[in-house]
Write an enzyme that holds these catalytic residues in place. Structure first.
Site, PDB file in Angstrom:
ATOM      1  N   CYS A  43       0.828  -1.213   0.000  1.00 58.21           N
ATOM      2  CA  CYS A  43       0.000   0.000   0.000  1.00 58.21           C
ATOM      3  C   CYS A  43       0.857   1.257   0.000  1.00 58.21           C
ATOM      4  O   CYS A  43       0.656   2.158  -0.803  1.00 58.21           O
ATOM      5  CB  CYS A  43      -0.925  -0.009   1.215  1.00 58.21           C
ATOM      6  SG  CYS A  43      -1.768   1.558   1.454  1.00 58.21           S
ATOM      7  N   CYS A  48      -1.404   1.785  -3.110  1.00 60.79           N
ATOM      8  CA  CYS A  48      -2.395   2.857  -2.923  1.00 60.79           C
ATOM      9  C   CYS A  48      -1.799   4.266  -2.859  1.00 60.79           C
ATOM     10  O   CYS A  48      -2.304   5.180  -3.511  1.00 60.79           O
ATOM     11  CB  CYS A  48      -3.181   2.633  -1.629  1.00 60.79           C
ATOM     12  SG  CYS A  48      -3.457   0.927  -1.197  1.00 60.79           S
ATOM     13  N   LYS A  51       0.141   5.398  -6.059  1.00 59.45           N
ATOM     14  CA  LYS A  51      -0.916   5.422  -7.093  1.00 59.45           C
ATOM     15  C   LYS A  51      -1.766   6.690  -6.958  1.00 59.45           C
ATOM     16  O   LYS A  51      -2.012   7.396  -7.929  1.00 59.45           O
ATOM     17  CB  LYS A  51      -1.770   4.153  -6.948  1.00 59.45           C
ATOM     18  CG  LYS A  51      -2.923   3.966  -7.914  1.00 59.45           C
ATOM     19  CD  LYS A  51      -4.220   4.618  -7.544  1.00 59.45           C
ATOM     20  CE  LYS A  51      -4.799   4.319  -6.203  1.00 59.45           C
ATOM     21  NZ  LYS A  51      -5.386   3.020  -6.012  1.00 59.45           N
ATOM     22  N   TYR A  99       6.665   4.798   9.463  1.00 66.30           N
ATOM     23  CA  TYR A  99       6.254   3.427   9.834  1.00 66.30           C
ATOM     24  C   TYR A  99       7.297   2.794  10.753  1.00 66.30           C
ATOM     25  O   TYR A  99       6.989   2.162  11.759  1.00 66.30           O
ATOM     26  CB  TYR A  99       6.080   2.568   8.576  1.00 66.30           C
ATOM     27  CG  TYR A  99       4.661   2.598   8.067  1.00 66.30           C
ATOM     28  CD1 TYR A  99       3.835   1.493   8.186  1.00 66.30           C
ATOM     29  CD2 TYR A  99       4.142   3.751   7.494  1.00 66.30           C
ATOM     30  CE1 TYR A  99       2.524   1.530   7.739  1.00 66.30           C
ATOM     31  CE2 TYR A  99       2.840   3.808   7.048  1.00 66.30           C
ATOM     32  CZ  TYR A  99       2.033   2.695   7.169  1.00 66.30           C
ATOM     33  OH  TYR A  99       0.735   2.750   6.744  1.00 66.30           O
ATOM     34  N   TYR A 178      -9.215  -3.350 -10.932  1.00 62.59           N
ATOM     35  CA  TYR A 178      -8.886  -2.086 -10.267  1.00 62.59           C
ATOM     36  C   TYR A 178      -7.599  -1.479 -10.840  1.00 62.59           C
ATOM     37  O   TYR A 178      -7.571  -0.325 -11.240  1.00 62.59           O
ATOM     38  CB  TYR A 178      -8.542  -2.341  -8.793  1.00 62.59           C
ATOM     39  CG  TYR A 178      -9.633  -2.530  -7.790  1.00 62.59           C
ATOM     40  CD1 TYR A 178      -9.962  -1.502  -6.908  1.00 62.59           C
ATOM     41  CD2 TYR A 178     -10.282  -3.743  -7.647  1.00 62.59           C
ATOM     42  CE1 TYR A 178     -10.900  -1.683  -5.909  1.00 62.59           C
ATOM     43  CE2 TYR A 178     -11.223  -3.933  -6.650  1.00 62.59           C
ATOM     44  CZ  TYR A 178     -11.526  -2.899  -5.782  1.00 62.59           C
ATOM     45  OH  TYR A 178     -12.448  -3.082  -4.806  1.00 62.59           O
ATOM     46  N   ARG A 205     -15.375  -6.195 -13.466  1.00 64.26           N
ATOM     47  CA  ARG A 205     -16.352  -7.263 -13.218  1.00 64.26           C
ATOM     48  C   ARG A 205     -16.708  -7.307 -11.731  1.00 64.26           C
ATOM     49  O   ARG A 205     -15.853  -7.154 -10.872  1.00 64.26           O
ATOM     50  CB  ARG A 205     -15.767  -8.610 -13.656  1.00 64.26           C
ATOM     51  CG  ARG A 205     -16.693  -9.775 -13.486  1.00 64.26           C
ATOM     52  CD  ARG A 205     -16.173 -10.985 -14.244  1.00 64.26           C
ATOM     53  NE  ARG A 205     -14.872 -11.440 -13.775  1.00 64.26           N
ATOM     54  CZ  ARG A 205     -14.707 -12.232 -12.712  1.00 64.26           C
ATOM     55  NH1 ARG A 205     -15.736 -12.635 -12.014  1.00 64.26           N
ATOM     56  NH2 ARG A 205     -13.496 -12.607 -12.362  1.00 64.26           N
ATOM     57  N   GLY A 262      -4.513  -9.401 -11.787  1.00 63.05           N
ATOM     58  CA  GLY A 262      -4.812  -9.954 -10.480  1.00 63.05           C
ATOM     59  C   GLY A 262      -3.573 -10.153  -9.634  1.00 63.05           C
ATOM     60  O   GLY A 262      -2.442 -10.028 -10.112  1.00 63.05           O
ATOM     61  N   ALA A 341     -13.234   2.382  -3.134  1.00 69.09           N
ATOM     62  CA  ALA A 341     -13.258   3.339  -4.242  1.00 69.09           C
ATOM     63  C   ALA A 341     -12.233   2.920  -5.274  1.00 69.09           C
ATOM     64  O   ALA A 341     -11.158   2.441  -4.928  1.00 69.09           O
ATOM     65  CB  ALA A 341     -12.938   4.737  -3.732  1.00 69.09           C
ATOM     66  N   GLU A 440     -25.718  16.065  -2.610  1.00 70.29           N
ATOM     67  CA  GLU A 440     -27.120  16.251  -2.219  1.00 70.29           C
ATOM     68  C   GLU A 440     -28.057  15.356  -3.039  1.00 70.29           C
ATOM     69  O   GLU A 440     -29.164  15.046  -2.605  1.00 70.29           O
ATOM     70  CB  GLU A 440     -27.533  17.713  -2.326  1.00 70.29           C
ATOM     71  CG  GLU A 440     -27.608  18.255  -3.737  1.00 70.29           C
ATOM     72  CD  GLU A 440     -27.986  19.743  -3.759  1.00 70.29           C
ATOM     73  OE1 GLU A 440     -29.056  20.098  -3.257  1.00 70.29           O
ATOM     74  OE2 GLU A 440     -27.187  20.542  -4.291  1.00 70.29           O
TER      75      GLU A 440
HETATM   76  P1  NDP Z   1      -8.542  -7.609 -10.111  1.00 69.12           P
HETATM   77  O1  NDP Z   1      -8.906  -8.900  -9.509  1.00 69.12           O
HETATM   78  O2  NDP Z   1      -9.291  -6.380  -9.736  1.00 69.12           O
HETATM   79  O3  NDP Z   1      -8.605  -7.714 -11.693  1.00 69.12           O
HETATM   80  C1  NDP Z   1      -7.893  -8.689 -12.394  1.00 69.12           C
HETATM   81  C2  NDP Z   1      -8.167  -8.502 -13.870  1.00 69.12           C
HETATM   82  O4  NDP Z   1      -7.322  -9.377 -14.601  1.00 69.12           O
HETATM   83  C3  NDP Z   1      -9.587  -8.848 -14.260  1.00 69.12           C
HETATM   84  O5  NDP Z   1      -9.990  -7.978 -15.284  1.00 69.12           O
HETATM   85  C4  NDP Z   1      -9.458 -10.281 -14.778  1.00 69.12           C
HETATM   86  O6  NDP Z   1     -10.419 -10.605 -15.733  1.00 69.12           O
HETATM   87  C5  NDP Z   1      -8.104 -10.223 -15.426  1.00 69.12           C
HETATM   88  N1  NDP Z   1      -7.450 -11.531 -15.533  1.00 69.12           N
HETATM   89  C6  NDP Z   1      -7.234 -12.430 -14.548  1.00 69.12           C
HETATM   90  N2  NDP Z   1      -6.559 -13.487 -15.003  1.00 69.12           N
HETATM   91  C7  NDP Z   1      -6.339 -13.256 -16.316  1.00 69.12           C
HETATM   92  C8  NDP Z   1      -5.721 -14.005 -17.360  1.00 69.12           C
HETATM   93  N3  NDP Z   1      -5.170 -15.195 -17.117  1.00 69.12           N
HETATM   94  N4  NDP Z   1      -5.682 -13.473 -18.588  1.00 69.12           N
HETATM   95  C9  NDP Z   1      -6.228 -12.265 -18.842  1.00 69.12           C
HETATM   96  N5  NDP Z   1      -6.847 -11.520 -17.897  1.00 69.12           N
HETATM   97  C10 NDP Z   1      -6.899 -12.017 -16.652  1.00 69.12           C
HETATM   98  O7  NDP Z   1      -6.974  -7.462  -9.812  1.00 69.12           O
HETATM   99  P2  NDP Z   1      -5.998  -6.237  -9.783  1.00 69.12           P
HETATM  100  O8  NDP Z   1      -4.673  -6.811 -10.097  1.00 69.12           O
HETATM  101  O9  NDP Z   1      -6.494  -5.096 -10.583  1.00 69.12           O
HETATM  102  O10 NDP Z   1      -6.048  -5.818  -8.246  1.00 69.12           O
HETATM  103  C11 NDP Z   1      -5.800  -6.752  -7.214  1.00 69.12           C
HETATM  104  C12 NDP Z   1      -6.536  -6.366  -5.955  1.00 69.12           C
HETATM  105  O11 NDP Z   1      -5.922  -5.238  -5.366  1.00 69.12           O
HETATM  106  C13 NDP Z   1      -7.966  -5.944  -6.174  1.00 69.12           C
HETATM  107  O12 NDP Z   1      -8.845  -7.038  -6.202  1.00 69.12           O
HETATM  108  C14 NDP Z   1      -8.233  -5.053  -5.010  1.00 69.12           C
HETATM  109  O13 NDP Z   1      -8.676  -5.810  -3.917  1.00 69.12           O
HETATM  110  C15 NDP Z   1      -6.890  -4.448  -4.695  1.00 69.12           C
HETATM  111  N6  NDP Z   1      -6.807  -3.063  -5.193  1.00 69.12           N
HETATM  112  C16 NDP Z   1      -7.667  -2.126  -4.700  1.00 69.12           C
HETATM  113  C17 NDP Z   1      -7.621  -0.827  -5.136  1.00 69.12           C
HETATM  114  C18 NDP Z   1      -8.569   0.163  -4.595  1.00 69.12           C
HETATM  115  O14 NDP Z   1      -9.202  -0.105  -3.593  1.00 69.12           O
HETATM  116  N7  NDP Z   1      -8.726   1.326  -5.238  1.00 69.12           N
HETATM  117  C19 NDP Z   1      -6.652  -0.406  -6.152  1.00 69.12           C
HETATM  118  C20 NDP Z   1      -5.821  -1.467  -6.623  1.00 69.12           C
HETATM  119  C21 NDP Z   1      -5.906  -2.730  -6.155  1.00 69.12           C
HETATM  120  P3  NDP Z   1     -11.869 -11.169 -15.336  1.00 69.12           P
HETATM  121  O15 NDP Z   1     -12.616 -10.053 -14.722  1.00 69.12           O
HETATM  122  O16 NDP Z   1     -12.421 -11.622 -16.642  1.00 69.12           O
HETATM  123  O17 NDP Z   1     -11.606 -12.289 -14.375  1.00 69.12           O
END
Ligand code: NDP
Length: 452
Positions: A43, A48, A51, A99, A178, A205, A262, A341, A440
């Site tokens: 983070c 976070c 970013k 920290y 995200y 999604r 992911g 968010a 509002e």
């Molecule tokens: P996410 O889980 O949000 O998204 C992963 C994306 O990668 C999805 O679009 C998924 O597609 C796609 N994907 C997964 N596997 C494959 C593959 N083999 N080939 C192609 N596409 C693939 O992960 P992120 O990495 O964006 O973020 C990780 C986590 O970090 C988040 O879940 C969240 O909890 C946290 N985060 C939170 C933030 C915030 O609060 N603002 C900001 C950044 C991260 P599909 O949908 O089709 O599965």
């Protein structure tokens, strides 16, 4: 049995640091913490915080454009990435020191090394030193996952993006979650030509359909080349950049390829095999409501447990663990109705159920307002906001609140208090509006736009 420490924490991120600090300062425990990289975790160091600072940096061109419409004689000039990056590094150093200071002031001993478990009560540092601890907390977080394709090593992840030497001219971002969506907006705002490729029909999604459609539409209007239902089959180095071969054999060349497909729990290489700690299919450490594993002396919090991968959740888990084990206040974390968010442009703030999920559970009324906010309308922009309440028809309870637009992250934090308290639509209605604001709209939604 004698112990060197009451608690040994592996991982200096949000969850581990909170647990260590509370156990030492409020629980009177003898605590040590091992971190192999920089204190603060994903983070603070490569998530976070940097970013969000990049989001701020990327919003200036639009703000300057608006400023001109408001009568200011300003010229944006160019963006100096090295200057920004140096400042960012200074800020991260400051946070890391804070920290570290928080831990040492609480009496926690820090080991700047990787650690692994030897048995249920013993850890070993990379230099071979071993310690016996009454309790061990694993808070090692997660790491980016890149699917196995030829040339995958040519891509970077969010871990590397903050350290880029220069901004690329053309970037391919793979993923629709995200991180992919946030960086598509950030880099687009900084003037990079962005292509976002994702395998689904729509980005984000799992979020409310109407909201994610509006975010995606706005991103496309802002100039991001959105490529739904596309996959990348291979990457290869080419004289003019990195060549991506898509699933349909089309090829295109980019200066940078960012994978945000992911994250997976960081549980490998910790010595967990054979200890009796349960691991799930994604490598997540299996814990109960008190973050305790199947081995009574070993606990785990945060992303490594793959519950809800958000910093404030990891902090709550770390704190509840310390209260339970070291302060005699047994406490589980409530994982229901956690607001979050997404810092896309426009932002998406959300708490509770999407329209689609709520409808699958019972009859609902949907109240929504889509409008052009005064500030940007005046500047001649077409940007639309969306405020939405998903309400249970029988009880009138607000099941979900979703906001798309500037300030959505700030607003959803407030709305989440009401939703968490079980507020009904009538409670929202009897709250007098603050005028003129965009928020509002949340208390002036009169008629349902959809009734089941
Ligand atoms: P996410 O889980 O949000 O998204 C992963 C994306 O990668 C999805 O679009 C998924 O597609 C796609 N994907 C997964 N596997 C494959 C593959 N083999 N080939 C192609 N596409 C693939 O992960 P992120 O990495 O964006 O973020 C990780 C986590 O970090 C988040 O879940 C969240 O909890 C946290 N985060 C939170 C933030 C915030 O609060 N603002 C900001 C950044 C991260 P599909 O949908 O089709 O599965």
């Amino acid at each position: 049995m004698t112990f060197d420490y009451d608690l040994f924490v592996i991982g200096g991120g949000s969850g581990g640091v909170r647990a260590a600090r509370i156990a030492a300062s409020e629980g009177g425990a003898r605590v040590a913490l091992a971190e192999e990289y920089r204190m603060g975790g994903t983070c603070v160091i490569r998530g976070c915080v940097p970013k969000k600072l990049m989001v701020y940096a990327s919003e200036f061109p639009a703000a300057l454009q608006d400023a001109r419409a408001y009568g200011w004689q300003v010229d944006a000039g160019g963006f100096d990435w090295p200057q920004f990056r140096a400042r960012l590094e200074q800020e991260l150093n400051r946070l890391e020191a804070a920290y570290r200071g928080g831990l040492t002031n609480a009496g926690v001993t820090i080991y700047d090394q990787r650690a692994r478990l030897v048995d249920a009560h013993q850890v070993e540092l990379a230099d071979g030193t071993r310690f016996r601890a009454k309790h061990i907390l694993i808070a090692t977080g997660g790491r980016p996952f890149i699917p196995e394709i030829p040339g995958a090593d040519l891509a970077i992840t969010s871990n590397e993006i903050f350290g880029m030497d220069a901004l690329p001219g053309r970037v391919l971002i793979v993923g629709g979650g995200y991180i992919a969506s946030e960086f598509a907006c950030i880099l687009n705002g900084l003037g990079v030509k962005v292509t976002q490729s994702f395998r689904g029909t729509q980005i984000l999604r799992g979020f409310d359909d109407e909201c994610r459609s509006l975010v995606a539409r706005s991103m496309a209007e802002a100039g991001i080349d959105m490529r739904p239902e596309t996959t990348v089959a291979a990457l290869s180095r080419h004289e003019s950049g990195i060549r991506a071969t898509f699933g349909d054999d089309a090829q295109e060349t980019f200066d940078l390829v960012l994978y945000a497909t992911g994250r997976v729990p960081n549980s490998a290489g910790l010595g967990l095999e054979g200890l009796g700690v349960g691991l799930g299919a994604r490598g997540e450490i299996v814990v109960d409501g008190y973050s305790q594993t199947a081995v009574p002396s070993i606990f785990a919090v945060g992303d490594v447990t793959d519950r809800i991968a958000l910093t404030p959740v990891a902090i709550r888990e770390g704190h509840a663990f310390a209260d339970t084990v070291f302060k005699g206040q047994a406490r589980q974390v409530d994982h229901e109705l956690v607001a979050s968010a997404i810092f896309t442009q426009p932002e998406l703030g959300t708490v509770g159920m999407s329209e689609e999920d709520a409808r699958a559970q019972g009859k609902i009324d949907v109240y929504s307002a889509s409008f052009r906010p005064m500030r940007t309308l005046f500047a001649g922009r077409e940007d639309r906001m969306l405020m939405k309440l998903v309400v249970a028809q029988d009880s009138g309870k607000v099941l979900g609140c979703h906001i798309v637009g500037p300030g959505a992250g700030e607003m959803i934090q407030m709305a989440a208090i009401a939703v968490k308290m079980g507020a009904t639509k009538a409670d929202f209605d009897r709250t007098v509006a603050v005028h003129p604001t965009v928020a509002e709209e949340l208390v002036t939604l009169r008629n349902p736009s959809r009734r089941d």
